[in-house]
Design an enzyme around this catalytic site. Structure first.
Site, PDB file in Angstrom:
ATOM      1  N   GLY A 102     -36.462   6.138 -49.584  1.00  0.00           N
ATOM      2  CA  GLY A 102     -35.770   6.007 -50.910  1.00  0.00           C
ATOM      3  C   GLY A 102     -36.743   5.137 -51.592  1.00  0.00           C
ATOM      4  CB  CYS A 109     -41.172  10.897 -51.563  1.00  0.00           C
ATOM      5  SG  CYS A 109     -39.560  10.195 -51.579  1.00  0.00           S
ATOM      6  CD  GLU A 115     -40.704   9.490 -47.381  1.00  0.00           C
ATOM      7  OE1 GLU A 115     -41.120   8.991 -48.545  1.00  0.00           O
ATOM      8  OE2 GLU A 115     -39.879  10.436 -47.147  1.00  0.00           O
TER       9      GLU A 115
END
Length: 464
Positions: free
Chosen positions: A212, A268, A234
Site C-alpha cells: 500500500g 506500484c 511493499e
C-alpha cells in the site's frame, strides 16, 4: 471510508457492507489461533492438495471474479481475466515447489563438527496467524501472492482488504473454504483502517504484511515494531525506464506504453519516469507518445478498452493536480493532460498523458503518479541516467533498455531498486523475489525468499 462497492466507471454505489464488530473480530482471531494449532502440523502434501483444489476453483471462476474486480476498481476486463489466471499459476507453482523451498538446510560436516555437534540443520517452521493489509489495485493477485506461500508454509491468514473491493475480499475467503481448508485458516475481516492497530497488537497475531501507501506502511511498521513482530512492506514506486543508444527503440517504445498504462496506470511497479539518452530521445518520444495517444479509454467491461477509469474520484483528482502543477511550472504536454470528453460524463477517467521538460521543482518529479501519466527526461550519458533514475525516494524496480553489456553491468551495480529488468518491463513471477528498497519498503514476496519471510528458521543442534 465506508466498506462498499462503488463502480468507478459510473460513480454509482452498488452495494454496502457492515463493518465487523469488536465481538466479530474477536471470533475471527480466536478461530485463526485455533486453526493454526492444527494446520501447522499438516504435511506439505496435504497443503498442496488444498492449494491445487483452490487453483482449480479459481480457474473455473475466472470470468465471474474478473467481472467483480472490474466492477469494483475499474481495470479492463481483459486485464482482470489475466490477473485471475496469474493467481492460478502462482497457486500451482507454490503447491509444486513449497516443500523444496522449505527443505531442511544442512551445513557442511566440517562446520557441524566445528560447532561441537554430530548433526545440525536449519528447519523452517510457520510463525502463526499473519495479518495481510492489502490494496485495491490488484485485488486478487496481491492477496494470492501472500496467501499461497503463507498457507503452504503452515501459517494461517487474516485479510484486511481495501474498503472499495469488499466483494473480491469475501470471494477469497469463500474460495479457500470451498477448497476444503479448515475453518479459520483463511479469513476476510471487513474492517476499516482504524481497526488494524488493535488486530496487529493482539498476541495471537504473529506477523503482518502490507502492500500500500507509504503512510500506511509507516503506521503498520511502527505498531509492529512496538510489538516486536515481523513485517514485510511493499509500498509505492516511481520506477525508471532507461533507454540507451544501443536499445531497440521501436520495441522499447512499444513496451513502454504497456509498462505505463497497464492496470489503468495504477501499479506500484509500473514504469513512470522515462529517462532517455539524447541520441535516441526524439525517436523514442515520438513513438511513445503516439502509442499512448492510440490507447482506447472507455468502459472497462468492453473488450476493446485499453484504459478504464481510475479507482476513485480522489485518485483521479490527485493525478490531475500533479499534471496541472507540472504544466504551470513549464512542463510540455505531448499528449493527454486532461479528463477525456465523453458522452457519458460519469466516471473517474483520465487521458493517457506524456509530459516532457520535467524539473525537480515539480511535484511530479518526486511524487508517485498513480494513473496513466508518464514523465520524460532527456539525459546526456549513462552517468546522468543513473543520477536521474536514483533521484527518488522510491526504489521498487527499474527497467533498462540497452544491448551494451557494460551498460547492463553499470545499471545492475548502481540503480537503487529491488529489481533491474533489462530489455523488458518489470513484472512479478512466483519464481523470482519481489520487493524494494528505500521508501518502497523491505522484505521480499514470492520465490523461496518470500515463503521464508514468515517462517522461524530454527537451528537444530544435536550431539551423540
Amino acid at each position: 471510508m465506508p466498506i462498499a462497492t462503488v463502480n468507478p466507471a459510473t460513480g454509482e454505489t452498488l452495494k454496502t457492507f457492515e463493518e465487523l464488530t469488536p465481538d466479530g473480530i474477536e471470533r475471527c482471531l480466536a478461530a485463526a489461533d485455533a486453526a493454526f494449532r492444527g494446520y501447522r502440523t499438516t504435511t506439505f502434501a496435504d497443503r498442496a492438495r488444498l492449494l491445487e483444489r483452490a487453483a482449480g476453483l479459481l480457474e473455473a471462476d475466472q470470468e465471474d471474479i474478473a467481472r467483480t474486480m472490474t466492477t469494483e476498481m475499474g481495470k479492463p476486463l481483459t486485464a482482470a481475466r489475466a490477473e485471475a489466471a496469474k493467481c492460478v499459476k502462482a497457486m500451482r507453482w507454490y503447491a509444486a515447489n513449497a516443500e523444496r523451498l522449505l527443505a531442511d538446510e544442512h551445513p557442511p560436516e566440517a562446520e557441524v563438527r566445528d560447532a561441537g555437534a554430530t548433526h545440525a540443520r536449519v528447519h523452517y517452521r510457520p510463525l502463526g496467524p499473519v495479518l495481510a493489509v492489502m490494496p485495491w489495485n490488484f485485488p486478487l493477485w496481491q492477496v494470492v501472492r501472500f496467501a499461497a506461500p503463507a498457507l503452504m508454509a503452515g501459517n494461517v491468514g487474516l485479510l484486511k482488504h481495501a474498503s472499495n473491493v469488499p466483494q473480491t475480499a469475501l470471494y477469497l475467503e469463500d474460495l479457500f473454504r470451498r477448497a476444503g481448508y479448515p475453518e479459520g485458516v483463511f479469513q476476510t475481516l471487513l474492517v476499516g483502517s482504524r481497526a488494524v492497530e488493535g488486530i496487529l497488537r493482539d498476541d495471537r497475531v504473529a506477523a503482518a504484511t502490507l502492500t500500500g501507501s507509504e503512510p500506511a506502511g509507516r503506521s503498520v511498521a511502527a505498531i509492529a515494531g512496538d510489538e516486536i513482530k515481523k513485517t514485510v512492506l511493499e509500498l509505492g514506486g516511481s520506477d525508471p525506464f532507461v533507454v540507451m543508444p544501443s536499445a531497440d527503440v521501436d520495441k522499447a517504445a512499444q513496451v513502454a506504453v504497456t509498462a505505463r498504462a497497464q492496470n489503468n496506470g495504477q501499479s506500484c511497479i509500473a514504469a513512470k519516469r522515462f529517462i532517455v539518452h539524447t541520441d535516441v530521445y526524439d525517436a523514442f518520444a515520438e513513438r511513445f507518445t503516439a502509442g499512448m495517444e492510440a490507447l482506447t479509454v472507455g468502459d472497462p467491461m468492453e473488450e476493446t478498452t485499453d484504459v478504464g477509469p481510475l479507482a476513485s474520484e480522489a485518485g483521479r483528482d490527485g493525478l490531475a493536480e500533479l499534471v496541472d502543477d507540472a504544466v504551470r511550472q513549464g512542463a510540455t504536454v505531448l499528449c493527454g493532460g486532461r479528463r477525456p470528453e465523453r458522452r457519458d460524463p460519469r466516471g473517474w477517467f483520465y487521458e493517457p498523458t506524456v509530459l516532457a521538460g520535467i524539473t525537480p521543482a515539480m511535484r511530479i518529479h518526486q511524487e508517485e503518479t498513480f494513473g496513466p501519466v508518464a514523465t520524460l527526461y532527456r539525459v546526456a550519458d549513462i552517468d546522468e541516467a543513473v543520477k536521474v533514475a536514483n533521484d527518488t525516494y522510491f526504489g521498487l524496480s527499474s527497467n533498462v533498455w540497452t544491448r551494451d553489456d557494460a551498460d547492463v553491468q553499470r545499471f545492475v551495480r548502481d540503480l537503487e531498486a529491488g529489481g533491474v529488468y533489462v530489455n523488458g518491463m518489470t513484472a512479478s513471477h512466483p519464481a523470482l523475489p519481489f520487493g524494494g528498497v528505500k521508501r518502497s519498503g523491505y522484505g521480499r514476496e514470492l520465490s523461496g525468499h518470500g515463503i521464508k519471510e514468515f517462517c522461524n528458521a530454527t537451528t537444530v543442534w544435536q550431539a551423540s
